[in-house]
Design an enzyme around this catalytic site. Structure first.
Site, PDB file in Angstrom:
ATOM      1  N   ASP A 152       0.827  -1.204   0.000  1.00 32.15           N
ATOM      2  CA  ASP A 152       0.000   0.000   0.000  1.00 32.15           C
ATOM      3  C   ASP A 152       0.870   1.267   0.000  1.00 32.15           C
ATOM      4  O   ASP A 152       1.867   1.343   0.730  1.00 32.15           O
ATOM      5  CB  ASP A 152      -0.858  -0.034   1.274  1.00 32.15           C
ATOM      6  CG  ASP A 152      -1.971   0.985   1.276  1.00 32.15           C
ATOM      7  OD1 ASP A 152      -2.837   0.916   0.399  1.00 32.15           O
ATOM      8  OD2 ASP A 152      -1.977   1.859   2.175  1.00 32.15           O
ATOM      9  N   GLU A 177       1.698  -0.441  -4.982  1.00 33.71           N
ATOM     10  CA  GLU A 177       0.643   0.536  -5.250  1.00 33.71           C
ATOM     11  C   GLU A 177       1.303   1.906  -5.203  1.00 33.71           C
ATOM     12  O   GLU A 177       1.559   2.458  -4.134  1.00 33.71           O
ATOM     13  CB  GLU A 177      -0.467   0.462  -4.201  1.00 33.71           C
ATOM     14  CG  GLU A 177      -1.658   1.305  -4.629  1.00 33.71           C
ATOM     15  CD  GLU A 177      -2.248   2.218  -3.561  1.00 33.71           C
ATOM     16  OE1 GLU A 177      -3.362   2.716  -3.775  1.00 33.71           O
ATOM     17  OE2 GLU A 177      -1.613   2.456  -2.523  1.00 33.71           O
TER      18      GLU A 177
HETATM   19  C1  GLC Z   1      -4.276   2.993  -0.618  1.00 27.31           C
HETATM   20  C2  GLC Z   1      -5.480   2.103  -0.524  1.00 27.31           C
HETATM   21  C3  GLC Z   1      -6.636   2.924  -0.087  1.00 27.31           C
HETATM   22  C4  GLC Z   1      -6.335   3.494   1.275  1.00 27.31           C
HETATM   23  C5  GLC Z   1      -5.034   4.276   1.259  1.00 27.31           C
HETATM   24  C6  GLC Z   1      -4.536   4.520   2.648  1.00 27.31           C
HETATM   25  O1  GLC Z   1      -4.411   3.939  -1.597  1.00 27.31           O
HETATM   26  O2  GLC Z   1      -5.689   1.446  -1.735  1.00 27.31           O
HETATM   27  O3  GLC Z   1      -7.834   2.193  -0.067  1.00 27.31           O
HETATM   28  O4  GLC Z   1      -7.366   4.340   1.687  1.00 27.31           O
HETATM   29  O5  GLC Z   1      -4.017   3.563   0.615  1.00 27.31           O
HETATM   30  O6  GLC Z   1      -4.047   3.344   3.208  1.00 27.31           O
END
Ligand code: GLC
Length: 559
Positions: free
Chosen positions: A222, A283
């Protein structure tokens, strides 16, 4: 049950070097909305286990589970209070082990979400930090700073949270006086760790090992572009056009800082200690493919989500460009490209591809949004878009429910919404609840088979009865049948491991290429397109004789 590294994964071929993630189709499970075995209205791990055969039948190679670790659920589990336990709403560690074993028995790999940028404010470390004094080792695990102004009453800088509002929260010190501020890129319940602190690094290497020892095949990481902040935390005002994660990565002092790559090199080494090609997927919301490719250099992560692809409009030229760019940039660092159209943070592509107004990422759509999508056009485009995506070489990500053609739920009542974005912007941004509604399994059952009590943490639209999996399984023209055919043909023809050769002569509004023995043609224009000779392997919608109608993709075996 105790699992060791070896016996946790006996059923999968773990030939060293197979690098399954280069070509895999990975299905995202958002556990709270997938299937609810306990009947409390929130999905859980036994619910996942109960539906593994459905995923096997669909034909995916792996699943990625959004967070199920212990959490107060202020951001649907992306606020973790204990990284080594399962939240009771999702079950237990034994339920996790059973789910993992069941997936592996079926040859399905399992990736878990790991949230290293921030913890929950309920994490024991943050609770200790609140009790400890400024300058203490407990505070040094997070980013605490004195405020500006005469009495420290102003935040340390002007950064704005991704979810709206400021990025700093002031604490009350143990003696009751107003104290320091802590940084939170997201909600105030999600304090950012200080990743320059070796103790934080050591802790996360240990957390990686905890899940690797249980047998997971990898991690979706994440906010992988956010861990390191620019020295001195300089003021910064984001580009208002950039969406909640967007902006110019080079200029944003909390995204894409060079120091973050050292962390991924450390993590790469931890995974390399294990057998079975464990993988890391970043991500990282960065504006260009070239920037994102830095996350997947040979000694860093294995994959990164291709958000540039996800964000590309339904436009043939733009798609050709981003595909070319992706194949080129990722190949340049020896990584596969990935492809993705939907996830739990974006408007579902069955709606997004038919929006008629700008919709910055994170804004969501709701009753008052401009440019609402035509659902028929949206689904038609979504089916064509997925048929295009699954023919591309590399690895693809699917988001639960897209195989049913689920649209974004636009008309959720205000009082049902739960995304912190909605609260932190006072309803100005609807946020992401519309793509998170529990999915329908059985038309004629409570909560459409999500559970057997009828409870659902977000209300399901009545139209979803028609989209339930049991109805679609029987219908060869359904979106579910389309996905099954696409995945079967993709596997049969080795498209994930193939290569792309553009085909000319179909016109500007058409995306046409060959991948090995398969010719793929997507018609994004208004005029019908003549089809070449050959057997139609799969089509995203009805063909019109020997022509391909608008918003339709076809796969043809070369004659
Ligand atoms: C990422 C996740 C999202 C979350 C954010 C904070 O973007 O995909 O759902 O709110 O991180 O952890």
């Amino acid at each position: 049950m105790t699992f060791t590294q070896q016996d946790a994964r006996p059923e999968l071929e773990s030939a060293p070097g197979s690098e399954w993630w280069r070509t895999a189709v990975i299905y995202q499970i958002y556990p709270r909305s997938f299937a609810d075995a306990s009947g409390d209205g929130l999905g859980d791990l036994p619910g996942v286990t109960a539906h593994l055969d459905d995923l096997k039948e669909l034909g995916v190679d792996a699943i990625w589970l959004s967070p199920f670790q212990r959490s107060p659920q202020k951001d649907a589990g992306y606020d973790v209070a204990d990284y080594r336990d399962v939240d009771p709403i999702f079950g237990t560690l034994a339920d996790f082990d059973a789910m993992l074993a069941g997936a592996h028995e079926r040859g399905i790999r399992v990736i878990v979400d790991l949230v290293p940028n921030h913890s929950s404010d309920q994490h024991v470390w943050f609770q200790e930090a609140l009790k400890a004094a400024p300058g203490s080792p407990e505070r040094a695990r997070y980013i605490f700073r004195d405020g500006k102004g005469e009495n420290g009453e102003l935040p340390p800088n002007n950064w704005e949270s991704v979810f709206g509002g400021g990025m700093w929260k002031r604490v009350t010190e143990a003696d009751g006086t107003p104290g320091q501020w802590y940084l939170h890129i997201f909600d105030e319940s999600q304090p950012d760790f200080d990743w320059t602190n070796p103790e934080v690094r050591a802790e996360f290497r240990d957390i990686l090992r905890f899940w690797l020892d249980r047998g997971v095949d990898g991690f979706r990481v994440d906010v992988a572009h956010g861990l390191i902040k620019a020295a001195g935390l300089p003021d910064f005002t984001p580009d208002p056009e950039g969406g909640s994660m967007g902006g110019d990565a080079a200029g944003v002092p909390y995204w894409g800082q060079p120091g973050v790559h050292e962390v991924w090199r450390e993590w790469h080494e931890v995974l390399a200690e294990y057998d079975g090609d464990r993988a890391l997927c970043a991500e990282a919301w960065l504006p260009t493919v070239a920037q994102t490719a830095l996350w997947v250099r040979p000694d860093e992560m294995h994959q990164a989500f291709n958000f540039a692809y996800l964000e590309t409009k339904w436009d043939a030229e733009a798609l050709r460009d981003v595909i070319t760019d992706s194949l080129h940039e990722y190949a340049a660092v020896g990584a596969p490209s990935t492809w993705v159209l939907s996830n739990h943070d974006v408007v579902r592509h069955a709606s997004r591809l038919a929006l008629t107004a700008e919709n910055p990422q994170g804004a969501g759509i709701g009753p008052k949004s401009p440019g609402k999508p035509d659902p028929v056009k949206g689904l038609r485009r979504a089916r064509a878009a997925t048929s295009l995506m699954l023919a591309l070489p590399g690895s693809s990500y699917l988001y639960q429910g897209e195989e049913l053609g689920l649209p974004e739920v636009i008309d959720l009542p205000d009082d049902a919404r739960q995304d912190p974005t909605w609260f932190r912007t006072n309803g100005e941004r609807y946020g992401r609840d519309g793509c998170r509604v529990p999915i329908p399994w059985t038309a004629d059952a409570p909560a459409y088979g999500f559970n057997d009590t009828g409870a659902a943490w977000l209300p399901q639209p009545t139209e979803w009865a028609e989209l339930a999996r049991d109805v679609q399984r029987e219908d060869p023209a359904s979106t579910l049948s389309l996905y099954r055919s696409l995945l079967a043909e993709r596997r049969a023809h080795g498209l994930g491991a193939g290569s792309l050769e553009w085909l000319d002569g179909y016109g500007d509004d058409v995306v046409a290429f060959r991948n090995g023995p398969v010719t793929v043609i997507a018609n994004l224009g208004d005029a019908a397109v003549d089809l070449p000779a050959g057997d139609v392997l799969v089509a995203s919608g009805p063909l019109d004789g020997d022509t391909l109608p608008t918003d339709t993709t076809v796969w043809i075996a070369a004659a």
